[in-house]
Design a protein around this motif. Structure first.
Motif, short mmCIF file in Angstrom:
data_model
loop_
_atom_site.label_atom_id
_atom_site.label_comp_id
_atom_site.label_asym_id
_atom_site.label_seq_id
_atom_site.Cartn_x
_atom_site.Cartn_y
_atom_site.Cartn_z
N ARG A 236 -94.79 19.12 53.59
CA ARG A 236 -94.85 18.13 54.67
C ARG A 236 -95.95 18.49 55.64
O ARG A 236 -96.31 19.65 55.81
CB ARG A 236 -93.51 18.02 55.39
N ALA A 237 -96.52 17.50 56.26
CA ALA A 237 -97.53 17.71 57.29
C ALA A 237 -96.86 17.67 58.65
O ALA A 237 -96.26 16.66 59.02
CB ALA A 237 -98.63 16.66 57.21
N ARG A 238 -96.95 18.77 59.37
CA ARG A 238 -96.41 18.77 60.73
C ARG A 238 -97.28 17.92 61.64
O ARG A 238 -96.80 17.34 62.63
CB ARG A 238 -96.34 20.19 61.27
N SER A 239 -98.55 17.85 61.32
CA SER A 239 -99.50 17.06 62.10
C SER A 239 -100.77 16.92 61.27
O SER A 239 -100.85 17.42 60.14
CB SER A 239 -99.80 17.75 63.43
N PHE A 240 -101.73 16.22 61.84
CA PHE A 240 -103.04 16.08 61.21
C PHE A 240 -104.13 16.33 62.26
O PHE A 240 -104.00 15.90 63.41
CB PHE A 240 -103.25 14.68 60.63
N VAL A 241 -105.18 17.04 61.86
CA VAL A 241 -106.38 17.10 62.70
C VAL A 241 -107.11 15.79 62.46
O VAL A 241 -107.63 15.53 61.37
CB VAL A 241 -107.28 18.29 62.33
N MET A 242 -107.15 14.96 63.49
CA MET A 242 -107.76 13.64 63.38
C MET A 242 -109.22 13.64 63.79
O MET A 242 -109.98 12.74 63.42
CB MET A 242 -107.00 12.63 64.25
N GLY A 243 -109.61 14.64 64.59
CA GLY A 243 -110.99 14.68 65.06
C GLY A 243 -111.27 15.94 65.84
O GLY A 243 -110.35 16.63 66.32
N LEU A 376 -112.56 24.22 77.99
CA LEU A 376 -113.82 24.32 78.70
C LEU A 376 -114.17 25.80 78.79
O LEU A 376 -113.31 26.62 79.12
CB LEU A 376 -113.72 23.74 80.11
N ALA A 377 -115.41 26.15 78.50
CA ALA A 377 -115.77 27.55 78.40
C ALA A 377 -116.97 27.90 79.27
O ALA A 377 -117.76 27.04 79.64
CB ALA A 377 -116.07 27.91 76.94
N PHE A 378 -117.10 29.21 79.55
CA PHE A 378 -118.30 29.69 80.21
C PHE A 378 -119.53 29.27 79.41
O PHE A 378 -119.49 29.14 78.19
CB PHE A 378 -118.27 31.21 80.31
N GLY A 379 -120.63 29.08 80.12
CA GLY A 379 -121.86 28.67 79.46
C GLY A 379 -121.96 27.17 79.25
O GLY A 379 -122.95 26.70 78.70
N GLY A 380 -120.95 26.42 79.68
CA GLY A 380 -121.00 24.96 79.56
C GLY A 380 -120.48 24.41 78.27
O GLY A 380 -120.68 23.22 77.98
N SER A 381 -119.77 25.21 77.46
CA SER A 381 -119.22 24.71 76.20
C SER A 381 -117.94 23.93 76.45
O SER A 381 -117.09 24.35 77.25
CB SER A 381 -118.95 25.86 75.23
N ASN A 382 -117.79 22.82 75.75
CA ASN A 382 -116.60 21.98 75.85
C ASN A 382 -116.18 21.60 74.44
O ASN A 382 -117.00 21.11 73.66
CB ASN A 382 -116.90 20.69 76.63
N SER A 383 -114.92 21.82 74.10
CA SER A 383 -114.45 21.54 72.75
C SER A 383 -113.10 20.83 72.82
O SER A 383 -112.25 21.17 73.65
CB SER A 383 -114.32 22.82 71.93
N VAL A 384 -112.92 19.85 71.93
CA VAL A 384 -111.73 19.00 71.97
C VAL A 384 -111.22 18.78 70.55
O VAL A 384 -112.00 18.52 69.63
CB VAL A 384 -112.05 17.64 72.62
N LEU A 385 -109.90 18.89 70.37
CA LEU A 385 -109.25 18.56 69.11
C LEU A 385 -108.32 17.37 69.32
O LEU A 385 -107.58 17.31 70.31
CB LEU A 385 -108.43 19.75 68.60
N LEU A 386 -108.35 16.44 68.39
CA LEU A 386 -107.45 15.29 68.39
C LEU A 386 -106.45 15.46 67.25
O LEU A 386 -106.84 15.68 66.09
CB LEU A 386 -108.24 13.99 68.18
N PHE A 387 -105.17 15.39 67.60
CA PHE A 387 -104.10 15.56 66.61
C PHE A 387 -103.33 14.26 66.45
O PHE A 387 -103.14 13.52 67.41
CB PHE A 387 -103.13 16.67 67.04
N GLY A 388 -102.90 14.02 65.21
CA GLY A 388 -102.06 12.87 64.91
C GLY A 388 -100.71 13.32 64.42
O GLY A 388 -100.58 14.40 63.81
N LYS A 389 -99.70 12.50 64.65
CA LYS A 389 -98.34 12.85 64.26
C LYS A 389 -98.25 12.97 62.75
O LYS A 389 -98.82 12.18 62.00
CB LYS A 389 -97.36 11.80 64.79
N GLY A 390 -97.50 13.95 62.27
CA GLY A 390 -97.39 14.21 60.85
C GLY A 390 -96.28 13.42 60.18
O GLY A 390 -95.52 12.69 60.84
N ASP A 391 -96.16 13.62 58.88
CA ASP A 391 -95.12 12.89 58.15
C ASP A 391 -93.77 13.57 58.24
O ASP A 391 -92.78 13.08 57.70
CB ASP A 391 -95.52 12.71 56.68
N ALA A 392 -93.73 14.73 58.95
CA ALA A 392 -92.46 15.43 59.13
C ALA A 392 -91.78 15.00 60.43
O ALA A 392 -90.64 15.38 60.68
CB ALA A 392 -92.68 16.93 59.15
N ALA A 393 -92.49 14.25 61.25
CA ALA A 393 -91.94 13.89 62.57
C ALA A 393 -90.94 12.77 62.45
O ALA A 393 -90.98 11.95 61.54
CB ALA A 393 -93.07 13.49 63.50
#
Length: 393
Positions: A236-243, A376-393
């Motif tokens: 089962r997928a607990r979630s999905f990395v959507m982006g 948000l990180a030192f040096g100006g780095s910004n990172s984002v993960l988008l998660f989607g609901k899995g088929d186990a929910a």
């Protein structure tokens, strides 16, 4: 090459909030947190600054703490995904771990002896060379795929998950174990004090009276899996990395750009991977360090991009775990999305009139299928993960 999304089939976490994912969630939903003075090292600083240590845990002597924490979280994640050691050995398993300290600053005794002209035993240096967190996990579980340690300040764990997802999408791996790990140490502790961004009381993200962060330690790991392998196993997928989105504005060594342009770009990139609209996002796990600058910029961007969408910071339960933060917070985001319940933002009591919004004051049930975790990180780095609901929910 496959497209988004990428399935998440296992989660693992160890931090001050708990030694497993269920223990951590219990602490978050109960509002329990226990910042205290450090016990693993001695500081002569006149002001004691609280930290979030992983208590009652001792790493094996052949490994430094960061790598041992990473292995502990990875073991839980693989077990949660239902993988036996034999199954892993028949697959292309990649390892991608974010870190910042990475255990490399914690052998002061060896360095002092060397500088004093002595000839200290080389075991401490051998231990450092054998404690690359990604390599340690690969050895422990006999992983045969790519092995990468990501060092990008506080965005390291988030970037590691995004990179690992790209390995699945590119057909490089059948399975990846990804996240972040970092430990507390005396040099890091004094370094952040010297930057004058630490709070001498329990941290208060987004609060009017916030003064800075509290350091923490731990590890958060996720098992990502190709659809072909997942379907074959019946997992089962607990979630999905959507982006995943990443952008660096290079504004300042330690401060975010006031208009948040880098964070906006990272959010836009993450949402565009699966054409998800901002009003489809159920909640945001904010970086929320408790520093005046970070919280000001982040609240402004959240209010403008996600009006009415609830957000919170979990650093009030874990402290700022640096390179581990993105991994730990990705685990929390997935688990909360799966349960449909997000915890209050610990430490928040008084609204700041200079901020565009405020985080959750109490636990809240949420509907919908998407959630963001951002770093948000030192040096100006910004990172984002988008998660989607899995088929186990």
């Amino acid at each position: 090459m496959t497209t988004w999304p990428v399935a998440i089939t296992g989660l693992g976490c160890i931090c001050a909030a708990g030694g497993t994912v269920p223990e951590c969630l219990d602490s978050l939903y109960a509002g329990r947190r226990a910042p205290a003075h450090p016990t693993r090292f001695v500081s002569s600083h006149p002001t004691p600054f609280p930290v979030f240590e992983v208590r009652d845990y001792r790493e094996p002597p052949e490994l430094l703490r960061t790598s041992a924490l990473a292995v502990q979280a990875a073991r839980e994640a693989f077990a949660d995904a239902g993988f036996s050691p034999e199954e892993l050995r028949g697959l292309r398993v990649g390892v991608c771990v974010g870190t910042t300290v990475g255990s490399a600053l914690n052998d002061e005794g060896f360095c002092r002896a060397h500088r004093a002209g002595e000839e200290p035993d080389l075991f401490p240096m051998e231990r450092i060379l054998n404690s690359n967190p990604a390599a340690v996990i690969a050895r422990a579980f006999k992983c045969s795929g790519p092995c990468q340690t990501v060092v990008n300040a506080c965005a390291s764990g988030t970037d590691a998950v995004g990179l690992a997802a790209s390995w699945i999408r590119g057909g490089i791996c059948d399975v990846t174990i990804a996240g972040g790990a970092d430990e507390l140490g005396r040099i890091t502790y004094h370094g952040f004090i010297s930057l004058m961004i630490t709070d001498d009381s329990p941290c208060k993200p987004f609060d009017r009276d916030r003064k800075g962060l509290n350091l923490g330690e731990g590890a958060g790991m996720l098992v990502l899996e190709s659809e072909q392998v997942r379907v074959r196993r019946g997992a089962r997928a607990r979630s999905f990395v959507m982006g995943y989105g990443s952008a660096c504005d290079a504004y300042h060594l330690t401060a975010p750009q006031p208009d948040g342009v880098g964070l906006r770009q990272a959010v836009a990139e993450a949402l565009s991977c699966c054409a998800v609209a901002a009003d489809q996002v159920s909640f945001v796990n904010a970086h929320g360090t408790g520093t005046p600058d970070n919280d000001r910029v982040e609240s402004r961007v959240l209010a403008e991009l996600f009006p009415g969408v609830p957000y919170h910071s979990t650093k009030g339960y874990t402290g700022h775990t640096l390179g581990a933060a993105g991994g730990i917070e990705a685990v929390f985001t997935v688990a909360c999305l799966e349960r449909g319940l997000i915890p209050a933002s610990a430490g928040f009591e008084n609204a700041d009139p200079e901020l565009a919004g405020e985080p959750l004051r109490s636990n809240r049930e949420v509907a919908g299928g998407f959630a963001l975790s951002q770093s948000l990180a030192f040096g100006g780095s910004n990172s984002v993960l988008l998660f989607g609901k899995g088929d186990a929910a």
